[in-house]
Design a protein around this motif. Structure first.
Motif, PDB file in Angstrom:
ATOM      1  N   ASN A 296       0.806  -1.221   0.000  1.00 46.52           N
ATOM      2  CA  ASN A 296       0.000   0.000   0.000  1.00 46.52           C
ATOM      3  C   ASN A 296       0.841   1.274   0.000  1.00 46.52           C
ATOM      4  O   ASN A 296       0.296   2.363   0.130  1.00 46.52           O
ATOM      5  CB  ASN A 296      -0.924   0.016   1.211  1.00 46.52           C
ATOM      6  N   GLY A 297       2.149   1.122  -0.125  1.00 48.91           N
ATOM      7  CA  GLY A 297       3.036   2.277  -0.151  1.00 48.91           C
ATOM      8  C   GLY A 297       4.313   2.013   0.607  1.00 48.91           C
ATOM      9  O   GLY A 297       4.333   1.231   1.567  1.00 48.91           O
ATOM     10  N   PRO A 298       5.409   2.670   0.200  1.00 47.20           N
ATOM     11  CA  PRO A 298       6.723   2.407   0.816  1.00 47.20           C
ATOM     12  C   PRO A 298       6.935   3.090   2.157  1.00 47.20           C
ATOM     13  O   PRO A 298       7.947   2.866   2.800  1.00 47.20           O
ATOM     14  CB  PRO A 298       7.697   2.946  -0.226  1.00 47.20           C
ATOM     15  N   ASN A 315      -0.377   3.506   5.423  1.00 42.78           N
ATOM     16  CA  ASN A 315       0.694   3.514   4.436  1.00 42.78           C
ATOM     17  C   ASN A 315       0.416   4.555   3.357  1.00 42.78           C
ATOM     18  O   ASN A 315      -0.732   4.886   3.070  1.00 42.78           O
ATOM     19  CB  ASN A 315       0.865   2.144   3.793  1.00 42.78           C
ATOM     20  N   PHE A 316       1.471   5.047   2.741  1.00 48.08           N
ATOM     21  CA  PHE A 316       1.319   6.010   1.664  1.00 48.08           C
ATOM     22  C   PHE A 316       2.564   5.975   0.779  1.00 48.08           C
ATOM     23  O   PHE A 316       3.604   5.436   1.169  1.00 48.08           O
ATOM     24  CB  PHE A 316       1.092   7.429   2.211  1.00 48.08           C
ATOM     25  N   GLY A 317       2.436   6.571  -0.390  1.00 48.04           N
ATOM     26  CA  GLY A 317       3.545   6.554  -1.344  1.00 48.04           C
ATOM     27  C   GLY A 317       4.029   7.922  -1.755  1.00 48.04           C
ATOM     28  O   GLY A 317       5.017   8.038  -2.494  1.00 48.04           O
ATOM     29  N   GLU A 318       3.358   8.985  -1.290  1.00 48.64           N
ATOM     30  CA  GLU A 318       3.749  10.331  -1.684  1.00 48.64           C
ATOM     31  C   GLU A 318       5.093  10.726  -1.046  1.00 48.64           C
ATOM     32  O   GLU A 318       5.347  10.445   0.120  1.00 48.64           O
ATOM     33  CB  GLU A 318       2.681  11.349  -1.246  1.00 48.64           C
ATOM     34  N   HIS A 319       5.919  11.389  -1.840  1.00 49.06           N
ATOM     35  CA  HIS A 319       7.194  11.872  -1.314  1.00 49.06           C
ATOM     36  C   HIS A 319       6.976  13.174  -0.545  1.00 49.06           C
ATOM     37  O   HIS A 319       6.096  13.965  -0.887  1.00 49.06           O
ATOM     38  CB  HIS A 319       8.194  12.077  -2.448  1.00 49.06           C
ATOM     39  N   TYR A 320       7.770  13.398   0.469  1.00 51.76           N
ATOM     40  CA  TYR A 320       7.643  14.585   1.303  1.00 51.76           C
ATOM     41  C   TYR A 320       8.998  14.907   1.905  1.00 51.76           C
ATOM     42  O   TYR A 320       9.934  14.086   1.878  1.00 51.76           O
ATOM     43  CB  TYR A 320       6.618  14.344   2.418  1.00 51.76           C
ATOM     44  N   SER A 321       9.120  16.096   2.475  1.00 48.04           N
ATOM     45  CA  SER A 321      10.388  16.500   3.092  1.00 48.04           C
ATOM     46  C   SER A 321      10.240  16.911   4.550  1.00 48.04           C
ATOM     47  O   SER A 321      11.201  16.870   5.313  1.00 48.04           O
ATOM     48  CB  SER A 321      11.019  17.665   2.307  1.00 48.04           C
ATOM     49  N   ARG A 327      -3.050  18.628  16.596  1.00 51.66           N
ATOM     50  CA  ARG A 327      -4.235  18.078  17.254  1.00 51.66           C
ATOM     51  C   ARG A 327      -4.733  16.799  16.584  1.00 51.66           C
ATOM     52  O   ARG A 327      -5.926  16.616  16.365  1.00 51.66           O
ATOM     53  CB  ARG A 327      -5.340  19.135  17.293  1.00 51.66           C
ATOM     54  N   GLY A 328      -3.804  15.932  16.258  1.00 53.29           N
ATOM     55  CA  GLY A 328      -4.163  14.630  15.703  1.00 53.29           C
ATOM     56  C   GLY A 328      -4.206  14.568  14.199  1.00 53.29           C
ATOM     57  O   GLY A 328      -4.367  13.479  13.632  1.00 53.29           O
ATOM     58  N   THR A 329      -4.081  15.705  13.508  1.00 56.63           N
ATOM     59  CA  THR A 329      -4.020  15.729  12.053  1.00 56.63           C
ATOM     60  C   THR A 329      -2.558  15.811  11.627  1.00 56.63           C
ATOM     61  O   THR A 329      -1.816  16.672  12.124  1.00 56.63           O
ATOM     62  CB  THR A 329      -4.797  16.925  11.479  1.00 56.63           C
ATOM     63  N   VAL A 330      -2.138  14.939  10.719  1.00 58.69           N
ATOM     64  CA  VAL A 330      -0.745  14.875  10.286  1.00 58.69           C
ATOM     65  C   VAL A 330      -0.611  15.494   8.902  1.00 58.69           C
ATOM     66  O   VAL A 330      -1.380  15.180   7.987  1.00 58.69           O
ATOM     67  CB  VAL A 330      -0.229  13.425  10.261  1.00 58.69           C
ATOM     68  N   PHE A 331       0.392  16.368   8.753  1.00 62.71           N
ATOM     69  CA  PHE A 331       0.677  17.026   7.482  1.00 62.71           C
ATOM     70  C   PHE A 331       2.050  16.578   6.994  1.00 62.71           C
ATOM     71  O   PHE A 331       3.035  16.647   7.739  1.00 62.71           O
ATOM     72  CB  PHE A 331       0.679  18.549   7.646  1.00 62.71           C
ATOM     73  N   LEU A 332       2.101  16.134   5.737  1.00 62.35           N
ATOM     74  CA  LEU A 332       3.351  15.734   5.101  1.00 62.35           C
ATOM     75  C   LEU A 332       3.590  16.671   3.918  1.00 62.35           C
ATOM     76  O   LEU A 332       2.859  16.639   2.931  1.00 62.35           O
ATOM     77  CB  LEU A 332       3.276  14.280   4.634  1.00 62.35           C
ATOM     78  N   LEU A 333       4.606  17.524   4.038  1.00 70.66           N
ATOM     79  CA  LEU A 333       4.832  18.591   3.073  1.00 70.66           C
ATOM     80  C   LEU A 333       5.998  18.286   2.151  1.00 70.66           C
ATOM     81  O   LEU A 333       7.074  17.884   2.618  1.00 70.66           O
ATOM     82  CB  LEU A 333       5.120  19.921   3.787  1.00 70.66           C
ATOM     83  N   GLY A 334       5.787  18.486   0.852  1.00 67.52           N
ATOM     84  CA  GLY A 334       6.862  18.536  -0.120  1.00 67.52           C
ATOM     85  C   GLY A 334       7.056  19.979  -0.542  1.00 67.52           C
ATOM     86  O   GLY A 334       6.446  20.895   0.011  1.00 67.52           O
TER      87      GLY A 334
END
Length: 383
Positions: A296-298, A315-321, A327-334
């Motif tokens: 489902n993603g690396p 699981n996820f596959g999007e690249h991020y840096s 408050r429980g919400t996760v942000f993955l930023l590129g």
């Protein structure tokens, strides 16, 4: 009279059924939107900001501290400026606690202290090289500093003057400090310690108490514990809420409390794969790991509450840096992409954004967020 009673009963039954139906629809609506995924958004409000040498945004009381290598500004959500202060730092790092903030020049010697109302209230040029700084809810600052032979914990008043509280760790003896966090009242400090044993680098968590009641007799040391046996390094220590704290190691997460004479662990999470990144606030700790098994993603995000319980994984596959939790919400930023995971494991958003994104936070209202970048601040709604 009997007919009127029967009619009243029927009216009550009808009202109960209507209410139950409305509640069912409302619950179904919330579940649907709480698990719906989006790839587009509408801009509700946009403010242009000057770019400069921006490093980041840190949430602070009514808005954010926007800081760069040249200075810091306290701004509102619509980019209104409450105050600004200038400096020259090569690698500024920030810590915020309530109405106070500290910014230190990592590997440099400049330290500045701020409060919400007045802006800069203190400044210091340290004799030793700075590594990190932490501020209490009353403006007391503790720093990690080092020279060629030792690492140090040093305390400062809110005006930047040096307090006569120093802890020294010799590189050839006790080891060296790798992370630090100061308690809200400024009397207790947590540290990560790295030391060599049998040619292997070990990591442990230690606590010091400098309150008046402990200023004599027992000494400030409140014990230490090695979260994971064998090779590991402590990269972060932080107080959470209700007397809890956590440490992040190259081997996993360790949740603990500081007792009268010892550090008492109550939960540990040993990572089976490499930890790629760490994010946290006062309630949650998130880690992103490599996942070489899942289809489902690396990558895999895992979110833990302050009790050390895993409350979400996906699981996820999007690249991020960069990663953040709010408050429980996760942000993955590129550089120009964003992925949002909710606490229930739903990937709420995955897509491109039309400007360079630095920070994202939740906003009141359904699916609303504030996106902060080098050139814009945008309030958006997912659609």
């Amino acid at each position: 009279m009997a007919a009127e009673t029967n009619t009243l009963k029927k009216d009550w039954r009808r009202l109960i059924w209507i209410t139950a139906g409305l509640l069912t629809v409302l619950v179904a609506w919330n579940i649907y939107h709480g698990r719906k995924s989006y790839r587009a958004y509408a801009v509700l409000n946009q403010q242009d900001v000057s770019q400069g040498s921006l490093v980041g945004y840190e949430p602070f009381k009514r808005g954010f501290l926007k800081y760069s290598k040249d200075g810091v500004s306290y701004i509102g959500e619509k980019n209104e400026t409450y105050w600004s202060s200038s400096f020259e730092m090569k690698d500024p790092v920030i810590d915020v606690n309530g109405a106070y903030a500290v910014i230190a020049d990592r590997t440099g010697n400049i330290l500045q202290i701020f409060d919400e109302k007045h802006g800069k209230i203190g400044e210091c040029r340290t004799e030793r090289s700075l590594d990190s700084a932490s501020v209490s809810a009353g403006g007391i600052v503790a720093t990690l500093e080092e020279d060629s032979v030792a690492s140090y914990i040093q305390f400062y008043n809110p005006d930047g003057t040096v307090l006569d509280i120093t802890v020294k760790a010799l590189l050839e003896g006790d080891g060296f400090f790798t992370a630090l966090d100061l308690s809200d009242d400024g009397s207790q400090v947590l540290v990560g310690v790295a030391y060599l044993e049998g040619g292997v680098l070990h990591g442990k968590v230690a606590a010091y108490d400098f309150s008046e009641k402990e200023s004599s007799g027992k000494g400030p040391m409140r014990g230490g514990v090695e979260p994971f046996a064998g090779k590991n390094l402590i990269s972060e220590v932080r107080y959470l809420q209700n007397g809890t704290a956590f440490a992040a190691s190259t081997r996993g997460l360790f949740f603990f409390r500081v007792g009268e004479q010892k550090v008492e662990g109550y939960s540990s999470v040993e990572a089976e794969e490499e930890i790629r990144s760490l994010c946290f606030d006062r309630s949650y700790v998130g880690i992103v790991l490599n996942d070489t098994v899942s289809k489902n993603g690396p990558y895999r995000i895992e979110l833990y509450n302050s009790s050390g319980e895993r409350v979400m994984h996906a699981n996820f596959g999007e690249h991020y840096s960069t990663s953040f939790v709010d408050r429980g919400t996760v942000f993955l930023l590129g550089s120009d992409t964003l992925t949002i995971f909710l606490k229930n494991g739903t990937k709420q958003f995955s897509g491109n954004v039309d400007f360079s994104l630095v920070r994202a936070v939740r906003r009141p209202g359904e699916n609303r967020y504030l996106w902060l970048g080098a050139s814009h601040i945008k309030e958006v709604k997912l659609k």
